[in-house]
Scaffold this motif. Structure first.
Motif, short mmCIF file in Angstrom:
data_model
loop_
_atom_site.label_atom_id
_atom_site.label_comp_id
_atom_site.label_asym_id
_atom_site.label_seq_id
_atom_site.Cartn_x
_atom_site.Cartn_y
_atom_site.Cartn_z
N HIS A 237 16.97 -14.93 39.39
CA HIS A 237 16.90 -14.53 37.93
C HIS A 237 18.50 -14.18 37.43
CE1 HIS A 237 16.35 -12.63 34.07
NE2 HIS A 237 17.38 -11.62 34.24
N ILE A 240 20.82 -17.61 38.29
CA ILE A 240 20.57 -18.31 36.45
C ILE A 240 21.82 -17.86 35.47
CG2 ILE A 240 18.83 -19.49 34.91
CD1 ILE A 240 17.04 -19.51 37.84
N ASN A 244 24.36 -19.41 33.71
CA ASN A 244 23.64 -20.53 32.88
C ASN A 244 24.52 -21.77 32.39
OD1 ASN A 244 22.02 -21.69 31.68
ND2 ASN A 244 20.87 -19.79 30.72
N TRP A 249 23.96 -26.70 36.53
CA TRP A 249 22.62 -26.78 35.98
C TRP A 249 22.19 -28.61 37.44
CZ3 TRP A 249 18.32 -24.74 37.12
CH2 TRP A 249 18.17 -22.80 36.32
N CYS A 269 12.34 -21.92 38.64
CA CYS A 269 12.36 -22.05 37.82
C CYS A 269 11.26 -21.04 36.99
CB CYS A 269 12.87 -23.04 36.70
SG CYS A 269 14.56 -23.73 37.68
N ARG A 270 9.87 -21.77 37.81
CA ARG A 270 8.64 -21.62 37.04
C ARG A 270 8.54 -20.15 37.03
NH1 ARG A 270 4.32 -24.37 35.66
NH2 ARG A 270 1.84 -22.82 36.19
N THR A 272 10.74 -17.74 37.72
CA THR A 272 11.41 -16.94 37.03
C THR A 272 11.48 -16.40 35.74
OG1 THR A 272 13.29 -18.43 37.90
CG2 THR A 272 13.66 -16.66 38.79
N GLN A 273 10.67 -17.46 35.27
CA GLN A 273 10.40 -17.68 33.94
C GLN A 273 9.86 -16.44 33.37
OE1 GLN A 273 9.99 -21.80 33.14
NE2 GLN A 273 11.22 -21.34 31.49
N THR A 278 13.36 -15.28 32.50
CA THR A 278 14.82 -15.91 32.70
C THR A 278 14.27 -17.15 31.74
OG1 THR A 278 14.43 -15.39 34.72
CG2 THR A 278 16.47 -17.15 34.49
N VAL A 280 15.76 -20.57 31.29
CA VAL A 280 16.32 -22.32 31.38
C VAL A 280 16.59 -22.65 30.44
CG1 VAL A 280 15.24 -23.52 33.72
CG2 VAL A 280 14.83 -21.16 34.13
N GLN A 285 14.24 -28.25 32.48
CA GLN A 285 12.63 -27.67 33.38
C GLN A 285 11.91 -28.92 32.67
OE1 GLN A 285 10.59 -24.93 30.31
NE2 GLN A 285 12.56 -23.62 29.74
#
Lengths: 369, 289, 69
Positions: A237, A240, A244, A249, A269-270, A272-273, A278, A280, A285
């Motif tokens: 997290h 990223i 960001n 990326w 990504c999945r 942390t979101q 988080t 992204v 995505q």
């Protein structure tokens, strides 16, 4: 009085002000859970940034302040040890890269600010490993006693040599020649990966933030244990969130594709979101959705449980089952079946059971400096 | 069934989860009213002492100590369970608390003037501690001196006095009314007993004191009282050797301890008579100035 | 660095390693050793202590001033 749930602990990180409703008992539980996850100093800094530290009960504040001091000291110690290693190994390997925790600390970035870890990981080219081990042995870093099977496993199949411990200071160094085990058949070209580095102001070689993030997510999702899963998720997290931008990326996705770790990037990504909210970018995505696995429902089941704060006080239902699934998944990823069976048989059922149910598993944490 | 208990030990507090009658009984003997069933109190640390499970426990039962989920030590034989908990409490404080510079040392005070007695095992430190605590001094701590950074102020952390081997009989003779724990036999320190300090020490549990002396005691059966003034550099280095969290506090600990050493008297004493030592301490250190 | 008021010696904290070192000499005498005014017997503990402090870059010999660099 309500027991704190794992979600409450996550919420305290995402929205620190949510803690202001905590009772003293709930604060006490938070401290216990965070100490167990080595995240006291991390949350301390979160609460300070949110401007609510002074509103925390005094008794609880002391625990956070203690953790601040211990984390600061840890940082100094790591910088000292890293300088020693750099100096002593100056002429040995082609490259000497500080990985994981030590890399975070030496980067000077927020990801290393409050990070506590048990060993210093370094990556060097495979040809130099023998010379490095001999040199470190000469200056007091000795390999700990291992069973014959473990020793053989390390030498033949792993991506590192057995850990070396400094006789006087007790610090532990893990020397890697790859970032994933040879055995997995998925090992990437370490020399190529090692070109994704930067040199810090103090002259330490560390991975670029994109490569650092990739290594961090490989370590979390290409692994058979997630005991410190929540902490690792917070690392991701932070990496990223503080990087960001488009270039980051682009590098990260390219690198993930090159090394064939797209699935792991997708999972990082999945979760942390999902767990830490988080941010992204949508374009990212979209791009990584191609890596979504067919069995995503199963993967969700195991990681949504095991990546949350893990303490008996706040263990979700079916946690042990999910943890076991991670163990099996990780082993399958890393080893061909016949070697896995051999490995598990040699390790003995007992140790597998212990690694699932946690008997004596924390003794290793004594090694913390 | 195991229960949760609370021990209020200024400036820290512990909850203890245990089902072992010997542990509960010893805690009650040693800590008196400061030990009770946990209700709404919030403890700093959650400890537990349990009997090990499995077949082995029928043949040779063992005690295990936990600080929350951590098990820092290997299990010990069952009869040492209470002593094990005491050491576990020390370990917990030494490993987590860095708001004070912590020295492995006894601290005793007259009024608000305190003396540090850092000394290795076998030096007779605890016997001296017990003697002074029962003869007009108050005990601030037997094992851990908590110094507020950059001051000479010691915060009490009143705990039982840990006596070893032949000191056990001496203490039982000297203090027939003392509140003693059971003897833990064959520990790494030999036989060990814990002695609760007198009530006056407990009553002043929250009152700090100012350091005026650092004394390194040595008991020698055949030696009359001999006193050496220690030079400050040596006294400082010896304090550093006895500091638990010195390496963590670094600059803070360095400046705190140099300041302490600059402002107190430093002695090394050899003796075979506790009363003589007490007289010397009072005349030369406490009444000095 | 702290120099004790009883002139018994000086103590040093190595800020990098966290290690504490002592030399049983007053600050004035240490300065004399560093400038070459006093030459210590190689075997004395003071000499060993000072040399270890120089090695760790905590103390610097003063004869640097003679060089043109």
């Amino acid at each position: 009085m309500n027991k704190l749930s794992a979600d409450d602990v996550c919420q305290a990180f995402i929205a620190p002000k949510s803690t202001l409703a905590f009772t003293p008992k709930q604060w006490q539980q938070l401290v216990l859970i965070l100490r167990h996850q080595q995240l006291l100093a991390c949350y301390s800094s979160t609460f300070k940034q949110a401007g609510i530290f002074e509103q925390i009960p005094k008794q609880t504040q002391r625990h956070f302040l203690n953790a601040d001091v211990l984390a600061q000291n840890h940082k100094k110690q790591v910088v000292f040890e890293a300088a020693e290693l750099k100096r002593e190994l100056a002429d040995k390997p082609q490259y000497l890269i500080f990985l994981k925790g030590a890399g975070y600390t030496l980067s000077g970035a927020p990801v290393g600010d409050t990070r506590i870890y048990n060993d210093i990981d370094i990556l060097a080219d495979k040809k130099s490993i023998d010379a490095i081990e001999k040199r470190l042995c000469l200056i007091g870093w000795l390999s700990e006693e291992l069973t014959e099977h473990d020793e053989k496993y390390y030498r033949k199949w792993a991506h590192e040599i057995p850990p070396l411990r400094h006789g006087k200071r007790g610090t532990i160094v893990d020397v890697h020649h790859n970032i994933v085990p040879i055995i997995s058949g998925r090992h990437l070209d370490a020399d190529k990966f090692a070109t994704n580095t930067v040199t810090t102001e103090d002259g330490f070689q560390i991975l670029s933030f994109a490569a650092m993030t990739l290594h961090s997510l490989i370590h979390l999702f290409f692994n058979e244990e997630v005991k410190k899963g929540y902490r690792d998720l917070i690392d991701l997290h932070t990496l990223i969130t503080t990087n960001n931008n488009e270039a980051f990326w682009l590098d990260l996705i390219t690198l993930a594709k090159e090394t064939d770790f797209g699935l792991e990037l997708f999972l990082a990504c999945r979760y942390t979101q999902k767990i830490l909210k988080t941010e992204v970018p949508e374009s990212v995505q979209k791009e990584i959705s191609q890596f979504c696995p067919w069995n995503i429902a199963f993967v969700d089941f195991i990681y949504e449980k095991t990546l949350k704060p893990n303490h008996p006080l706040c263990k979700p239902k079916f946690f042990a089952l999910a943890e076991f699934a991670v163990l099996i998944r990780g082993h399958f990823q890393k080893m061909p079946l016949h070697i896995l069976i051999y490995h598990l048989l040699c390790k003995g059922g007992v140790s597998v059971i212990q690694s699932i149910f946690g008997k004596h598993v924390f003794t290793k944490e004594l090694d913390q400096p | 069934m195991s229960d949760n208990y609370f021990i209020d030990l200024h400036p820290f507090s512990f909850s203890v989860n245990t089902a072992l009658p010997q542990v509960i009984q010893n805690l009650s003997t040693i800590y008196g009213s400061r030990f009770r069933k946990l209700s709404t109190e919030v403890a700093d640390y959650e400890l537990s002492v349990q009997k090990s499970s499995g077949i082995r426990s029928f043949i040779k039962p063992q005690a295990r100590f936990f600080c929350d989920q951590q098990e820092p030590f290997k299990p010990l034989s069952f009869q040492k369970a209470y002593a094990f908990l005491e050491w576990g409490m020390n370990w917990t404080v030494a490993g987590n608390e860095v708001q004070h510079v912590i020295i492995h040392s006894a601290v005793l005070a007259k009024g608000n003037k305190a003396i540090l007695f850092p000394a290795p095992p076998g030096s007779g430190k605890s016997t001296l501690t017990a003697y002074l605590a029962h003869n007009g001094w108050r005990l601030l701590s037997d094992e851990m001196a908590l110094i507020i950074p950059n001051t000479q102020t010691v915060v009490p952390f009143v705990r039982p006095i840990c006596l070893k081997n032949q000191s056990i009989d001496i203490a039982k003779t000297l203090f027939p009314d003392g509140k003693f724990s059971d003897i833990a036999k064959d520990t790494h320190k030999g036989d060990v007993i814990h002695l609760s300090p007198p009530e006056s020490s407990w009553e002043n549990q929250t009152n700090t004191a100012e350091l005026v002396g650092v004394v390194f005691p040595n008991y020698r059966a055949n030696q009359d009282l001999q006193i050496y003034q220690l030079d400050k550099t040596q006294a400082f280095m010896q304090l550093v050797d006895n500091a638990f969290n010195y390496s963590v506090l670094r600059e803070t600990a360095f400046s705190t301890l140099t300041n302490v050493i600059e402002n107190v008297q430093t002695f090394e004493i050899f003796h075979n008579d506790l009363a003589q030592v007490a007289a010397f301490l009072e005349q030369e250190i406490i009444d000095f100035e | 660095m702290h120099s004790f008021s009883d002139q018994s010696g000086c103590v040093f904290l190595d800020v990098h390693s966290g290690e504490t070192l002592s030399v049983l000499m007053s600050e004035a005498d240490i300065l004399k050793v560093l400038s070459g005014e006093i030459i210590l017997d190689k075997k004395t503990t003071q000499n060993i202590a000072i040399r270890s402090l120089i090695q760790k870059n905590i103390l610097l010999p003063l004869d640097c001033k003679n060089t043109d660099v």
